[in-house]
Scaffold this motif. Structure first.
Motif, PDB file in Angstrom:
ATOM      1  N   UNK A   1       1.229  -0.831   0.161  1.00 33.90           N
ATOM      2  CA  UNK A   1      -0.094   0.165  -0.124  1.00 33.90           C
ATOM      3  C   UNK A   1       0.817   1.481  -0.203  1.00 33.90           C
ATOM      4  N   UNK A   2       0.876   2.376  -0.912  1.00 31.31           N
ATOM      5  CA  UNK A   2       1.265   3.496  -0.783  1.00 31.31           C
ATOM      6  C   UNK A   2       1.661   3.791   0.570  1.00 31.31           C
ATOM      7  N   UNK A   3       2.517   4.233   0.867  1.00 28.41           N
ATOM      8  CA  UNK A   3       3.202   5.360   2.257  1.00 28.41           C
ATOM      9  C   UNK A   3       1.761   7.086   2.197  1.00 28.41           C
ATOM     10  N   UNK A   4       1.133   7.584   2.833  1.00 31.38           N
ATOM     11  CA  UNK A   4       1.663   9.104   2.946  1.00 31.38           C
ATOM     12  C   UNK A   4       2.917   9.911   2.718  1.00 31.38           C
ATOM     13  N   UNK A   5       2.578  10.894   2.742  1.00 32.34           N
ATOM     14  CA  UNK A   5       3.917  11.924   2.080  1.00 32.34           C
ATOM     15  C   UNK A   5       4.533  12.007   3.562  1.00 32.34           C
ATOM     16  N   UNK A   6       3.457  12.372   4.155  1.00 31.54           N
ATOM     17  CA  UNK A   6       4.009  12.231   5.928  1.00 31.54           C
ATOM     18  C   UNK A   6       4.480  11.539   6.792  1.00 31.54           C
ATOM     19  N   UNK A   7       3.623   9.926   6.494  1.00 29.94           N
ATOM     20  CA  UNK A   7       4.621   9.216   7.589  1.00 29.94           C
ATOM     21  C   UNK A   7       5.654   8.468   6.463  1.00 29.94           C
ATOM     22  N   UNK A   8       5.769   9.208   5.397  1.00 30.68           N
ATOM     23  CA  UNK A   8       7.230   8.779   4.654  1.00 30.68           C
ATOM     24  C   UNK A   8       8.645   9.663   5.114  1.00 30.68           C
ATOM     25  N   UNK A   9       7.298  10.621   5.123  1.00 34.77           N
ATOM     26  CA  UNK A   9       9.119  11.909   6.531  1.00 34.77           C
ATOM     27  C   UNK A   9       9.253  11.129   7.909  1.00 34.77           C
ATOM     28  N   UNK A  10       7.468  11.205   8.475  1.00 32.12           N
ATOM     29  CA  UNK A  10       8.102  10.634   9.392  1.00 32.12           C
ATOM     30  C   UNK A  10       8.982   9.229   9.612  1.00 32.12           C
ATOM     31  N   UNK A  11       8.833   8.335   8.549  1.00 33.95           N
ATOM     32  CA  UNK A  11      10.274   6.967   8.655  1.00 33.95           C
ATOM     33  C   UNK A  11      11.421   8.240   8.429  1.00 33.95           C
ATOM     34  N   UNK A  12      11.612   8.156   7.611  1.00 29.25           N
ATOM     35  CA  UNK A  12      12.619   9.052   7.503  1.00 29.25           C
ATOM     36  C   UNK A  12      13.238   9.617   8.708  1.00 29.25           C
ATOM     37  N   UNK A  13      12.812  10.469   9.085  1.00 33.82           N
ATOM     38  CA  UNK A  13      13.159  11.320  10.399  1.00 33.82           C
ATOM     39  C   UNK A  13      13.683  10.647  11.832  1.00 33.82           C
ATOM     40  N   UNK A  14      12.990   9.355  11.473  1.00 30.29           N
ATOM     41  CA  UNK A  14      13.398   7.941  12.964  1.00 30.29           C
ATOM     42  C   UNK A  14      14.839   7.504  12.737  1.00 30.29           C
TER      43      UNK A  14
END
Length: 97
Positions: free
Chosen positions: A42-55
């Motif tokens: 499932x595509x990950x939302x831009x917010x979630x992708x940014x949050x995961x990248x930050x972590x």
């Protein structure tokens, strides 16, 4: 009354070996044919992708500084993120990518 057919011990062991080998082969064939198809991502939302990248960047920085002990803790929910990031983050950190 007919007499039962007597089998030698070797013949009975050979029969069991053939039956067991057949069962193992049948089980392997069934397991191979019923392998689960990979679930479509499932595509990950831009917010979630940014949050995961930050972590991920914070984890990498902690590892570079020698603080990377593999323990990750969150004290509160990040402002501006929706609840839908919880599952994506959990799957990402577990390696279910």
């Amino acid at each position: 009354m007919p007499k039962p057919i007597r089998m030698s011990r070797r013949a009975s062991v050979a029969a069991w070996v053939v039956l067991c080998a057949g069962g193992i082969a049948a089980t392997a064939a069934l397991n191979a044919s019923s392998a689960a198809d990979p679930q479509p991502e499932e595509p990950v939302s831009a917010e979630c992708a940014e949050y995961i990248a930050d972590i991920e960047s914070r984890l990498a920085q902690a590892e570079r500084e020698g603080k990377g002990d593999g323990v990750l803790a969150f004290s509160r929910v990040r402002a501006g993120t929706e609840d839908d990031c919880r599952d994506e983050l959990r799957n990402h950190l577990r390696g279910d990518r």
